[in-house]
Design an enzyme around this catalytic site. Structure first.
Site, PDB file in Angstrom:
ATOM      1  N   LEU A 119      39.043  44.706  34.030  1.00 63.52           N
ATOM      2  CA  LEU A 119      39.248  43.584  34.937  1.00 63.52           C
ATOM      3  C   LEU A 119      40.312  42.664  34.336  1.00 63.52           C
ATOM      4  O   LEU A 119      40.608  42.768  33.140  1.00 63.52           O
ATOM      5  CB  LEU A 119      37.940  42.814  35.129  1.00 63.52           C
ATOM      6  CG  LEU A 119      36.832  43.567  35.865  1.00 63.52           C
ATOM      7  CD1 LEU A 119      35.506  42.829  35.732  1.00 63.52           C
ATOM      8  CD2 LEU A 119      37.196  43.761  37.336  1.00 63.52           C
ATOM      9  N   PRO A 120      40.870  41.749  35.133  1.00 65.56           N
ATOM     10  CA  PRO A 120      41.866  40.850  34.546  1.00 65.56           C
ATOM     11  C   PRO A 120      41.374  40.137  33.283  1.00 65.56           C
ATOM     12  O   PRO A 120      42.138  39.965  32.339  1.00 65.56           O
ATOM     13  CB  PRO A 120      42.140  39.869  35.688  1.00 65.56           C
ATOM     14  CG  PRO A 120      41.924  40.686  36.923  1.00 65.56           C
ATOM     15  CD  PRO A 120      40.765  41.581  36.601  1.00 65.56           C
ATOM     16  N   GLU A 121      40.105  39.709  33.279  1.00 61.11           N
ATOM     17  CA  GLU A 121      39.541  39.075  32.079  1.00 61.11           C
ATOM     18  C   GLU A 121      38.054  39.417  31.967  1.00 61.11           C
ATOM     19  O   GLU A 121      37.361  39.554  32.978  1.00 61.11           O
ATOM     20  CB  GLU A 121      39.660  37.547  32.133  1.00 61.11           C
ATOM     21  CG  GLU A 121      41.064  37.013  32.252  1.00 61.11           C
ATOM     22  CD  GLU A 121      41.810  36.942  30.945  1.00 61.11           C
ATOM     23  OE1 GLU A 121      41.179  37.122  29.873  1.00 61.11           O
ATOM     24  OE2 GLU A 121      43.034  36.694  30.997  1.00 61.11           O
ATOM     25  N   THR A 122      37.608  39.519  30.718  1.00 62.62           N
ATOM     26  CA  THR A 122      36.183  39.531  30.409  1.00 62.62           C
ATOM     27  C   THR A 122      35.901  38.348  29.498  1.00 62.62           C
ATOM     28  O   THR A 122      36.572  38.170  28.477  1.00 62.62           O
ATOM     29  CB  THR A 122      35.762  40.840  29.712  1.00 62.62           C
ATOM     30  OG1 THR A 122      35.982  41.936  30.610  1.00 62.62           O
ATOM     31  CG2 THR A 122      34.289  40.801  29.333  1.00 62.62           C
TER      32      THR A 122
END
Length: 265
Positions: free
Chosen positions: A45-48
């Site tokens: 995902l774009p960020e975790t």
């Protein structure tokens, strides 16, 4: 088998499948950095976001990872973390403090919205690298830079219709920064998009941290302290912005998409 909880949240939207998706992983104690990075890569995902309680009520250490690197600042995954704490983990006060690489970041509840209090990052005049000039395809009216390059264009339709050439932009490494393109909006105060050369996710759906530079710029240009903004990615996202001097306030809503467990051993 040891496991840890995971949530996935769509941030800066009130609709599922819109906004920017973030994974949120509450931890009791920090795992090794290489394990955190592997989890973020697996999530893709774009960020975790990962957070750990400090021992003081309402205070958490917070870190953010893309599939490739640890970030110095991330808006949508911070908003998503606060959303999980307030809606799934029983935190019933109106404010949370996250201790991060970028200092202590406050998130508070304002009616149905969550509001991030982030450091302002005013951009200053800069020259445009030739890779960016060629890769964007349309030369901007103005070029500024803070962490990210900030390219100012004439109108919203240019932003909406930009088709950057990734093969050219990938010749430049801007880690941990990126390229913001922006213009005055038609139905909101300003619009933007955000690109990260050499990253697995080339266009970020909604970029809270980019607004640390967008808000000071547009506040000065428009003569307004309070503004609304749209990020014109395929998923789109709406942000409620305020210039507060050395801080910016970035408001939005979230929707929880999933809840589950990661088995880490």
């Amino acid at each position: 088998m040891p496991h840890m909880p995971i949530y996935q949240v769509d941030a800066f939207t009130d609709e599922l499948f819109k906004g920017n998706p973030a994974a949120v992983c509450p931890l009791e104690a920090w795992l090794p950095t290489e394990v955190l990075q592997l989890i973020a890569a697996e999530n893709f995902l774009p960020e975790t976001a990962f957070f750990v309680p400090t021992g003081q009520p309402g205070h958490y250490e917070l870190r953010w990872f893309t599939p490739e690197i640890e970030m110095d600042l991330c808006g949508h995954a911070t908003l998503a973390s606060a959303h999980i704490l307030m809606n799934h983990l029983g935190w019933d006060m109106h404010q949370i403090s996250f201790h991060t690489q970028s200092g202590v970041l406050m998130v508070y509840k304002q009616n149905e919205r969550l509001v991030l209090q982030f450091p302002a990052r005013p951009a200053t005049a800069a020259s445009l690298p030739p890779e960016i000039a060629k890769g964007m395809g349309v030369y901007p009216m103005e070029v500024l830079k803070a962490r990210d390059y900030l390219l100012i264009y004439h109108d919203e339709e240019i932003i909406r219709n930009l088709r950057p050439d990734r093969s050219i932009l990938d010749q430049i490494n801007l880690d941990p920064g990126g390229i913001i393109v922006t213009a005055k909006g038609k139905t909101v105060d300003f619009v933007s998009r955000f690109f990260t050369p050499q990253a697995s996710i080339f266009e970020d759906p909604v970029t809270g941290s980019a607004h640390c530079s967008l808000i000071p710029f547009w506040s000065q240009q428009l003569g307004k302290k309070t503004m609304t903004a749209l990020q014109l990615s395929a998923r789109t996202g709406k942000l409620y912005c305020e210039d507060s001097g050395d801080k910016v306030l970035i408001g939005g809503t979230c929707r929880t998409y999933l809840e589950g467990n990661i088995f880490v051993a």
